[in-house]
Each structure stands twice: as C-alpha cells, then as structure tokens.
Design a protein around this motif. Sequence first.
Motif, short mmCIF file in Angstrom:
data_model
loop_
_atom_site.label_atom_id
_atom_site.label_comp_id
_atom_site.label_asym_id
_atom_site.label_seq_id
_atom_site.Cartn_x
_atom_site.Cartn_y
_atom_site.Cartn_z
N LEU A 1 0.82 -1.20 0.00
CA LEU A 1 0.00 0.00 0.00
C LEU A 1 0.86 1.26 0.00
O LEU A 1 1.76 1.43 0.83
CB LEU A 1 -0.91 -0.01 1.23
CG LEU A 1 -2.12 0.92 1.19
CD1 LEU A 1 -3.01 0.58 0.01
CD2 LEU A 1 -2.90 0.82 2.48
N ARG A 2 0.54 2.18 -0.94
CA ARG A 2 1.29 3.43 -1.05
C ARG A 2 0.42 4.66 -0.84
O ARG A 2 0.94 5.73 -0.50
CB ARG A 2 1.98 3.51 -2.42
CG ARG A 2 3.20 2.61 -2.53
CD ARG A 2 3.81 2.64 -3.92
NE ARG A 2 5.14 2.02 -3.94
CZ ARG A 2 5.37 0.73 -3.94
NH1 ARG A 2 4.35 -0.12 -3.92
NH2 ARG A 2 6.60 0.25 -3.95
N PHE A 3 -0.88 4.54 -1.05
CA PHE A 3 -1.75 5.72 -0.98
C PHE A 3 -3.05 5.35 -0.28
O PHE A 3 -3.78 4.47 -0.72
CB PHE A 3 -2.02 6.24 -2.40
CG PHE A 3 -2.86 7.48 -2.46
CD1 PHE A 3 -2.75 8.47 -1.50
CD2 PHE A 3 -3.75 7.67 -3.50
CE1 PHE A 3 -3.52 9.61 -1.56
CE2 PHE A 3 -4.52 8.81 -3.58
CZ PHE A 3 -4.41 9.79 -2.61
N LEU A 4 -3.35 6.05 0.83
CA LEU A 4 -4.60 5.87 1.58
C LEU A 4 -5.27 7.23 1.71
O LEU A 4 -4.67 8.18 2.24
CB LEU A 4 -4.32 5.32 2.99
CG LEU A 4 -4.36 3.82 3.21
CD1 LEU A 4 -3.99 3.50 4.66
CD2 LEU A 4 -5.73 3.25 2.89
N ASP A 5 -6.50 7.35 1.25
CA ASP A 5 -7.20 8.63 1.32
C ASP A 5 -8.62 8.42 1.83
O ASP A 5 -9.48 7.88 1.14
CB ASP A 5 -7.23 9.30 -0.05
CG ASP A 5 -7.69 10.75 0.03
OD1 ASP A 5 -8.16 11.18 1.10
OD2 ASP A 5 -7.56 11.46 -0.98
N TYR A 6 -8.86 8.87 3.09
CA TYR A 6 -10.17 8.81 3.71
C TYR A 6 -10.79 10.20 3.86
O TYR A 6 -11.76 10.37 4.61
CB TYR A 6 -10.07 8.18 5.10
CG TYR A 6 -9.52 6.77 5.14
CD1 TYR A 6 -10.26 5.70 4.67
CD2 TYR A 6 -8.26 6.51 5.68
CE1 TYR A 6 -9.78 4.41 4.72
CE2 TYR A 6 -7.76 5.21 5.74
CZ TYR A 6 -8.53 4.18 5.26
OH TYR A 6 -8.04 2.89 5.32
N SER A 7 -10.28 11.19 3.20
CA SER A 7 -10.65 12.58 3.44
C SER A 7 -12.11 12.86 3.18
O SER A 7 -12.76 12.20 2.34
CB SER A 7 -9.81 13.50 2.55
OG SER A 7 -8.43 13.33 2.79
N SER A 8 -12.62 13.86 3.90
CA SER A 8 -13.96 14.41 3.67
C SER A 8 -15.04 13.35 3.73
O SER A 8 -15.80 13.13 2.79
CB SER A 8 -14.00 15.14 2.31
OG SER A 8 -13.10 16.21 2.30
N ASN A 9 -15.10 12.69 4.87
CA ASN A 9 -16.18 11.76 5.18
C ASN A 9 -16.67 12.05 6.60
O ASN A 9 -16.46 13.17 7.11
CB ASN A 9 -15.68 10.31 5.06
CG ASN A 9 -15.63 9.83 3.62
OD1 ASN A 9 -16.65 9.51 3.02
ND2 ASN A 9 -14.43 9.77 3.05
#
Length: 495
Positions: free
Chosen positions: A229-237
């Motif tokens: 895994l290189r990119f995790l994006d949970y933004s704006s939830n």
Amino acid sequence: MPSPSSSSSAYSLYNSYMVSNFMVSIIVPLFLFSLFVVHVSSCSQIDKLSLLAFSGNISTSPPFPSLNWSDSLDCCAWEGITCDGDLRVTHLLLPSRGLTGFISPSLTNLSSLSHLNLSHNRLSGGLQHQLYSLLSHLVVLDLSYNHLSGELPPFGIDNSGKNSSGAAIQELDLSNNFFNGTLPNSLLENLAAAAAGGSLVSLTVSNNSFIGHIPTSLFCINDRNSSSLRFLDYSSNDFDGAIQLGLGACSKLERFRASFNFLSGPILSDLFDVVSLTEISLPLNRLTRTIGDGIVGLTNLTVLELYSNHFTGFIPREIGKLSKLERLLLHVNNLTGSMPPSLMNCVNLVVLNLRVNLLEGNISAFNFSGFLSLTTLDLGNNYFIGGLPPTLYACKSLSAVRFASNQLEGEISPRILELESLSFLSISTNKLRNVTGALTILRGLKNLSTLMLSKNFFNEMIPQDVNIIEPGGFQKLQVLGFGGCNFTGCININK
C-alpha cells in the motif's frame, strides 16, 4: 533460324510469365482468406451483448459526442474498449465522457475485464450487489467523480485478496460520490489481504459520507515488508474515533490523508516508523495532545497538514530535519512557544502557515532569508513581538504575507519593495507607526491587490499628500483596510 540469344530471351519471358501466374494464384487466395479472418475475428458475443446492454442504460449530452458502439462493428474497435489475444474485453475506459445513467449489472458478464474506469462522469444510483465479485479479472476500479449513492454492497473476493483467475485488486477509487454507511467488512478484509499479498497500491474513498472508524490497521498487520500500500485517502467523510495502531507496518506508504472527518485522540507514534511517507494530511479533525518529536524522523515528508485540530505544546524542536518540506500547515491549533530556529533548514518551503496559535517570541530575530521558494507566509493571530523581519525581503517569491493580530511595532521599511510579486499583505491589529511613510512606500508594490492595515497608526493624521489612487501607485489594489485606526483628517481619493 532463331539465334541462341533470342531463344534465351523467349525462355526468360516464359519463366517470368509462369512465376507471375504462380504468385497470383497464391496471393489472391491468401488475401481472400485474410478478409475472411478479419470478418470472423471479432470480440466475444457475450462481451458485446453485455456492453450493448450497458450502453442502453447510459447516454451522453452535448458537447460530448455519442459513443461509436454499434452492433455492426467489432466491439474491440469501440471507443474505450481493449481486448486481449482471445478477443475478450479487458479494458473499459470511459473517463470524462459526459455519461449519465446508471451502471448496468450486465457488466458482470465481462469475465476477463481487468480495468474499469468510468470516472469524471454523471453516473447515478447504487452499485449492484454482484458488480465487483463477478468481474473476475478486475485489477483497477475507478468510479470517482460521479453521482453514485447509497451503501456499498458486500464485495466478494476470496480471502487471499485475489479473484478466481489469480489477479488482485491494485487500485480502488470511489472518491467524490455520495456513498454512505460503513465500508463493508468483506471489502476491507479482502483489500487487506491484497495489500499483504503485494498487490494493493491505492485506496481512495474521499469526499463521500462514510462512517465508522478508519480501518488503517487492517492494511498493515502482516509482514511489514509485504504490504504494498502506497496511498490511503479517507478525506472528507464522517469517520470518527481514534487513528488505530498499526500504520507503522505499512512500510511502503507514501501518502496518508484523512482530513475533514471527526477523528480524535493523538497521532500514534507508530506512524513515525513509516519513513517512506511524503505526505500526512489530517486537518479539520479533533486530534489532540502534542504533534510528537518523532515526526522529525520522516525525512521524506514534503507535505505536513495538521491544521484545525486541538494540538498543544511546541512545534517539534528539530523540525528542520524535514528539509524536503514544501507545505507546513499547522494553523488553528493551540501550539505554544516560539518558532524553532531549526525551521530555517526547511529551505524548500512554499507555504508556511502557523496562524491562530499561541506562538510568541521576537519574529524579527528569525532568519527567513533561506526561504527562496516561499510564496505564502501566514503568522497571523499569535503573540509575536518585534518588527517586520528584515530577512523576509530575501524571499523574492512571496505573493501573500500575513502578520495580522500580533504585537509588532515599528515602521514599514522601503525594502518591502523588493517583494515584487506581493499581492496580499495583511498587518492589521499591530502597533505600526507612520502611516504616511507606509502608504508612500506600499504604493510602489505594483502587484498589490489586498492591503489590510486596520488597527495600526493609532490617532495619526491621515496623510494629505499621498494620493491613494493615482497613475503609478496601487495599480492593482482592490481591497484596502484602514478600520479602527482612529485617524484624524480625511483621505484624498481624487485622481
């Protein structure tokens, strides 16, 4: 009687004639055969019917042209379609095509599909229950920037994170839709297995309305060297709760984003073990305690965004070890102390924002001269003292500066004209003197569009010999703030 030479010529002509006839007898059948092969070598009929059913539920509108999906054409030649050597559809790529409608369950019949990208359209409705599980070769799924809604259905992949053919999901992007509810456990477990197996690279679910805890630890629980895994994006939830322990095992993670949620608690120290990180973006949450000195070990960081939280304590003393930083945004917290001298080592900074904290110290003693790439500096709403830093004028790239709401004193130096790109300057609510000198100097900033000088120059006479609007002065000025200065006299605004 013919000569020997004429007999030889006739023989040669005869041979050439026979060879030509022989070649024609071979080439013509081969050409006709190739036509026959082209005619019969078309995409799978199952795939074609599935795609036609999908197209029956979508449409385009001007200025976007219609798809060239015709029953009379080989579907391998259709726009957005790629086939493999067996003439099975492997790629369906129609991003930014102005598509409306919904995603038909007929796509589940595309059993060789590996890449599905329908991003940046206006597709609506929910995802069909079996959409993902029947796409047995799916490696990339990108449905971002649509109008999809509802809860995600259970996603059925085997427990290895791989589908029945042995492929494994690498990129999943569901961002910028209207999904809600929790992320299904079946999806998370299999994505975690894909990460542990070395395939999952990117997971993006930002800009939706998902709830629950962010499942970071699921992706980082096995051998830390195997997590891809290189990119995790949970933004704006609407995620809440603490950031779970376990991120430290995601040894290849480069970007971690979870901004604009309701996360609480501290940044756990195991995050500081992920030395591959180039970006941490956690603003607009409810994170608490100190930032932690361990963060200075993340020497590959270029972006650190922790603004609008409840952090306390000092800015890490050795933050200068993060020499690759380009964006440092720590504003709207409860940070105390002074700007650490080591910050001067962050010479690649483009944006530095420490506004609305409890910082103090003599700002004129800080050396800004190494920030040659700095375009935005915001130190407003703190408790800094001193005058405008003379070393600031070495930052030739500056376009926006705010020192508002501090305790700065003195006069504005003519050297500020060295900041030729400056378009925004706010020094309101300080203790500056000599408004006549300030206006005389500042009118020479040719690109200045916003100038806020409110609550300074208390009880001074407004200058009568400085024309605010005249040729050669304040050429681009749109906003001028002088409120609360208790000036006497009047302002000359005549051209």
